[in-house]
Write an enzyme that holds these catalytic residues in place. Structure first.
Site, PDB file in Angstrom:
ATOM      1  N   GLU A  63       0.865  -1.186   0.000  1.00 49.89           N
ATOM      2  CA  GLU A  63       0.000   0.000   0.000  1.00 49.89           C
ATOM      3  C   GLU A  63       0.901   1.235   0.000  1.00 49.89           C
ATOM      4  O   GLU A  63       1.916   1.262   0.693  1.00 49.89           O
ATOM      5  CB  GLU A  63      -0.871  -0.023   1.272  1.00 49.89           C
ATOM      6  CG  GLU A  63      -1.670   1.241   1.507  1.00 49.89           C
ATOM      7  CD  GLU A  63      -2.444   1.210   2.844  1.00 49.89           C
ATOM      8  OE1 GLU A  63      -2.804   0.120   3.338  1.00 49.89           O
ATOM      9  OE2 GLU A  63      -2.672   2.307   3.395  1.00 49.89           O
TER      10      GLU A  63
ATOM     11  N   GLU B  71      -2.402  11.731   3.310  1.00 45.88           N
ATOM     12  CA  GLU B  71      -3.069  11.195   4.500  1.00 45.88           C
ATOM     13  C   GLU B  71      -2.794  12.056   5.726  1.00 45.88           C
ATOM     14  O   GLU B  71      -1.717  12.599   5.896  1.00 45.88           O
ATOM     15  CB  GLU B  71      -2.641   9.762   4.801  1.00 45.88           C
ATOM     16  CG  GLU B  71      -3.608   9.092   5.754  1.00 45.88           C
ATOM     17  CD  GLU B  71      -3.193   7.698   6.171  1.00 45.88           C
ATOM     18  OE1 GLU B  71      -4.081   6.908   6.504  1.00 45.88           O
ATOM     19  OE2 GLU B  71      -1.992   7.413   6.187  1.00 45.88           O
TER      20      GLU B  71
END
Ligand code: NAG
Length: 313
Positions: A133, A138
């Site tokens: 990932e 974020e």
């Protein structure tokens, strides 16, 4: 990367930077996002106070909106929730195509802001975590700057000293090594996340993934020296001219090709209901779940506005 092959054939190693030339294969803008991504209805796999709706619901509630060169996805900002019912309606989209060696450039005008928001732009393989990932955008609760993180299976670590402008948080990317923290790099530019990102008109995030490294760059809208191929979304890009990346993940102790499979791009407008200590430390009022339930207007600015996404291979 045909130049690379040609340069090798010539036995030439001059201007290595020119080897990093890629051609545009995908260009998404406005309604194009709705054709190339699938809206995924699901209850939040990360247990946030969010309910990801299907494409028809998202469109009818205006949680997705496309016009000209604007594509918006957002959280509901009008409904008071019942504490016993589902979380706040929101949108999660996944690209229909998968990518391995590639460059992705995201031109984003606005990202979700406000207490309880947890926006993310990331790529992920089918069999998590063994296909890896890559988190490009974020953060939680307006707390910036942006954090760029790899999550992998076992056997992927990063050298403590490497050529990046961001600050390494941890160097073991294995999700089992650190309660899924992964190997994160915090961008030093506060314009890379949340309200400050938005106040400056957003900017560009770019990720280059090859079989030997992953690099991520960020340029604020009002930065100086933005590469013209990034700014204009040109049909070819040369990452060799982009300068030191914000985050650099070399493959020296991480076999990239086995740690990262083909990845889909995911964009989601999450709501946080995780660690209450993280929530309180961000200076947010009330408890997170209570706040998300009772304050729909706090989500007025909980939206992404994408100008475009261009992909190069
Ligand atoms: C839907 O959202 C867009 C973008 O935020 C906005 O311009 C438009 O007015 C909204 N439409 C309705 C019917 O609320």
């Amino acid at each position: 990367m045909s130049f690379f092959a040609r340069a090798l054939a010539l036995g030439s190693i001059f201007t290595l930077a020119q080897c990093a030339t890629y051609s545009q294969t995908d260009s998404h803008t406005g309604t194009g996002f709705l054709k190339s991504f699938t809206v995924q209805a699901m209850s939040d796999p990360t247990h946030g106070r969010v309910n990801y709706v299907d494409a028809a619901t998202a469109a009818s509630k205006n949680l997705t909106f496309a016009s000209g060169n604007t594509f918006i996805l957002r959280s509901d900002h009008t409904t008071v929730l019942k504490s016993s019912g589902p979380g706040r309606n929101s949108v999660r989209m996944q690209s229909n195509k998968q990518f391995t060696t590639s460059v992705m450039v995201f031109n984003i005008r606005h990202m979700p802001e406000g207490c309880g928001t947890w926006p993310a732009v990331w790529t992920v393989g089918a069999d998590w975590p063994s296909e890896g990932e890559i988190d490009i955008v974020e953060g939680v609760n307006d707390q910036g700057p942006d954090q760029i993180t790899l999550h992998t299976g076992s056997g992927c670590t990063m050298p403590s000293s490497r050529s990046q402008t961001g600050t390494a948080l941890q160097n073991n990317c294995d999700v089992d090594a650190s309660n899924n923290a992964g190997c994160g790099v915090r961008v030093t530019d506060t314009r890379s996340y949340g309200p400050i990102f938005n106040d400056h008109g957003g900017g560009w995030f770019a990720v280059e993934r090859t079989s030997s490294f992953i690099k991520v760059w960020f340029w604020s809208r009002d930065a100086t020296g933005i590469p013209s191929d990034v700014m204009n979304g040109e049909t070819t890009v040369n990452t060799g001219n982009w300068g030191t990346p914000r985050a650099y993940f070399p493959g020296t102790s991480c076999p990239m090709s086995s740690m990262f499979g083909p990845h889909n791009i995911v964009i989601n407008c999450g709501d946080w209901a995780g660690s209450s200590s993280v929530y309180a430390a961000s200076g947010c009022p009330s408890t997170c779940v209570g706040y998300v339930n009772n304050n729909p207007s706090a989500f007025n600015n909980a939206y992404f506005d994408f100008a475009w996404l261009k992909i190069y291979q």
